[in-house]
Design a protein around this motif. Structure first.
Motif, mmCIF file in Angstrom:
data_model
loop_
_atom_site.group_PDB
_atom_site.id
_atom_site.type_symbol
_atom_site.label_atom_id
_atom_site.label_comp_id
_atom_site.label_asym_id
_atom_site.label_seq_id
_atom_site.Cartn_x
_atom_site.Cartn_y
_atom_site.Cartn_z
ATOM 1 N N GLU A 193 15.969 21.255 6.452
ATOM 2 C CA GLU A 193 16.235 21.102 7.881
ATOM 3 C C GLU A 193 15.671 22.281 8.667
ATOM 4 N N ALA B 244 13.327 21.921 11.848
ATOM 5 C CA ALA B 244 13.712 22.494 13.145
ATOM 6 C C ALA B 244 12.640 23.439 13.667
ATOM 7 N N ALA C 258 18.403 14.770 10.105
ATOM 8 C CA ALA C 258 18.699 15.736 11.169
ATOM 9 C C ALA C 258 17.653 15.725 12.277
ATOM 10 N N ALA D 137 15.039 27.608 15.351
ATOM 11 C CA ALA D 137 15.498 27.114 14.055
ATOM 12 C C ALA D 137 16.838 27.737 13.694
ATOM 13 N N ARG E 136 24.222 25.367 15.128
ATOM 14 C CA ARG E 136 24.787 24.079 15.521
ATOM 15 C C ARG E 136 25.230 23.277 14.291
ATOM 16 N N SER E 137 24.424 23.288 13.242
ATOM 17 C CA SER E 137 24.677 22.394 12.103
ATOM 18 C C SER E 137 25.578 23.007 11.040
ATOM 19 N N ALA F 96 10.634 22.698 17.102
ATOM 20 C CA ALA F 96 10.717 23.614 18.244
ATOM 21 C C ALA F 96 9.347 23.915 18.820
ATOM 22 N N ILE G 184 18.223 17.402 16.006
ATOM 23 C CA ILE G 184 17.439 18.607 16.307
ATOM 24 C C ILE G 184 16.757 18.457 17.659
ATOM 25 N N TRP H 259 19.516 25.999 15.533
ATOM 26 C CA TRP H 259 19.889 24.767 14.846
ATOM 27 C C TRP H 259 20.833 25.070 13.683
ATOM 28 N N THR H 260 20.599 26.144 12.961
ATOM 29 C CA THR H 260 21.514 26.537 11.888
ATOM 30 C C THR H 260 22.919 26.723 12.440
ATOM 31 N N LEU I 166 19.342 18.756 20.434
ATOM 32 C CA LEU I 166 19.750 20.133 20.740
ATOM 33 C C LEU I 166 18.696 20.835 21.583
ATOM 34 N N PHE I 167 17.442 20.744 21.189
ATOM 35 C CA PHE I 167 16.388 21.461 21.906
ATOM 36 C C PHE I 167 16.167 20.883 23.303
#
Length: 549
Positions: A310, A314, A258, A345, A351-352, A318, A262, A348-349, A265-266
């Motif tokens: 993960e 994340a 991941a 973080a 998103r994933s 970040a 990650i 990210w949860t 996304l950021f």
């Protein structure tokens, strides 16, 4: 705003803003601004040469500090513990007598011309902290920097405070059987006589001293796939790798699969990754993870027990944007680092794993805040706390992260991420305080946030309003009576009110509770019948314990 739209809309907003926003960086302000720890001194670079032994904790160091000084500044003070012996000091290539006492080196600059100075410090000794030296069960020696918050002085002479960031170069001599990883870009490795090797790394962006680290041991490097790189920057996927003990190699990539998504996304939410590479390192650290710039160190046992997650990856990733690139100027504003990492973080949860997992994570964070004794006693911005390790608490992490969550809901995707991006671009590779974030969010939203920041960040505890209601059948209205304890100040609250009726569909309205000890609010609209029930903050978005008068 419903949580299912948070990341999806934010990505579109961020992409538009990235194309339009100018890169402001650190601007034209004096390089000495905000250097309260050592006023008038601005370290620009550390050139660090370290020799590690085959066994044990005895090191030899040779560090050259390049700095600027303001007019009238006649002394440069470096932090270095007395347990290490200073063997020589040179100022602009001229030897001076070492003045090393009380864990400091006082270097006179009175005879130095100009505003630039080069100071070289040679020293040696056994390190007991800062550089963690261990022998594992298999008899293998390892060395890992572990500096947070101000433990760099345990093994390196520096201005050991986050307000003075600098670039850093590493030249590490170690037994050839050891792999050396450090901040920045690998410049080269060469063999030396006597079974030694020399490894050079260079970090080109200024970072605080607590992030300046090396790791050395019988590590193997496993490159990670770059699939999932940000579409806005496909020409420069961030090179990532994992450094582990050989016996843990077959587990990879594991959760590190991941790592690229990650970062992607950021980058989409904030901006391009701020550094040259990102290494994830199995290490010896007193923390679960430590966000060293370009080289995240994770607790050793997370790898053989396969408990790496993960979420932790994340969180630490970040930090590369918030904490590393934008660093809190004073420790009391640590939430600008840990609160951001906590909330990102959670993003990210979302998103994933989806909206349900995201809501559950935020609900768990909220419960922690409401139940925590430190939250009840101390504010998030805690400048009175001098035990910096005590700042690693629910205020800096959970409450700080939840404050960002409330801000996000209050401002909406567009203003929230536009403000965050502007804050990041304004202070990237520099320092910031909480009001710097507030100013950028106010600009982005056109809304004053002084009350919001004061009540959630500068006061202990959470909101505790008592709310009663009354129905007026004559004009079909509902009014609320809100009472707040004014001992610590009343809160201004955006409150959702949910109503159910015996013979009509349920209804929701939003009202704003003023920051007053006593307030009467009439709900908008007309209600033909008396509600069967009323619920305040039904989605539990506020950090509040709501009671009845």
């Amino acid at each position: 705003m419903q949580s299912r739209t948070i990341v999806r809309r934010a990505l579109l907003v961020a992409a538009i803003f990235l194309a339009a926003a100018p890169v402001r960086g650190q601007g034209t302000a004096s390089s000495f601004t905000g250097h309260t720890y050592q006023p008038g001194i601005d370290v620009r670079d550390y050139d660090i040469r370290i020799e590690l032994p085959d066994t044990g904790s005895f090191i030899r160091g040779d560090v050259t500090i390049t700095a600027r000084r303001a007019p009238g500044v006649s002394t440069l003070t470096l932090d270095l513990v007395d347990g290490l012996a200073v063997r020589g000091i040179e100022v602009n290539d001229r030897a001076i007598g070492p003045v090393h006492a009380h864990d400091r080196i006082e270097i006179p600059l009175g005879t130095v011309g100009g505003d630039s100075v080069s100071v070289r410090v040679r020293y040696d000794g056994r390190v007991t902290d800062g550089l963690v030296v261990l022998k594992d069960a298999q008899g293998r020696w390892t060395w890992f920097g572990d500096n947070w918050p101000n433990r760099t002085r345990q093994w390196l002479p520096t201005v050991d405070h986050p307000s003075d960031k600098a670039t850093v170069g590493w030249t590490v001599r170690a037994p050839a059987s050891r792999t050396v990883v450090a901040n920045g870009t690998l410049l080269g490795v060469r063999a030396l006589r006597g079974g030694m090797s020399e490894t050079r790394w260079r970090e080109a962006q200024p970072i605080p001293t607590y992030l300046m680290v090396i790791g050395a041991g019988p590590l193997v490097s496993v490159p990670l796939a770059t699939s999932g790189c940000a579409q806005s920057n496909v020409s420069r996927c961030v090179p990532q790798s994992v450094y582990v003990m050989p016996e843990n190699r077959d587990w990879l990539p594991g959760p590190f699969a991941a790592a690229a998504p990650i970062v992607s996304l950021f980058e989409s939410l904030v901006g391009p990754f701020p550094y040259e590479k990102l290494a994830h390192v199995q290490s010896a650290t007193r923390f679960g993870g430590m966000e060293n710039a370009t080289a995240i160190f994770y607790a050793y046992d997370l790898f053989p027990t396969r408990r790496m997650s993960e979420g932790l990856i994340a969180h630490e990733t970040a930090h590369q944007w918030f904490g590393d690139a934008v660093t809190e100027r004073e420790w009391g504003h640590l939430w600008l680092s840990e609160g951001f990492a906590t909330y990102f973080a959670a993003l990210w949860t979302q998103r994933s794993r989806g909206d349900s997992a995201f809501r559950a994570e935020m609900a768990g964070i909220r419960r922690q805040v409401l139940e925590d004794s430190v939250v009840a006693r101390r504010p998030v911005i805690d400048t009175a706390q001098t035990n910096y390790l005590a700042l690693l608490n629910a205020n800096s992490y959970q409450k700080g992260g939840y404050v960002l969550y409330m801000l996000h809901h209050q401002l909406g995707d567009s203003a929230f991420f536009r403000g965050l991006r502007s804050y990041y671009l304004s202070h990237r590779h520099g320092n910031a305080l909480s009001d710097d974030l507030r100013v950028e969010l106010e600009r982005a939203s056109g809304t004053s946030l002084r009350q919001f920041f004061d009540q959630w960040l500068r006061r202990p505890g959470v909101a505790a309003p008592s709310i009663g209601w009354a129905y007026d059948a004559a004009d079909s209205t509902i009014s609320l009576l809100v009472l707040q304890d004014s001992t610590r100040g009343a809160y201004e609250l955006p409150l959702t009110v949910a109503m159910s009726f015996a013979s009509a569909p349920p209804s929701r309205v939003d009202v704003r509770i003023p920051a007053q000890p006593r307030a009467t609010i009439t709900l908008p609209g007309r209600f033909p019948t008396r509600p069967v029930s009323m619920s305040f903050d039904p989605d539990h978005l506020l950090l509040a314990r709501i009671g009845q008068p």
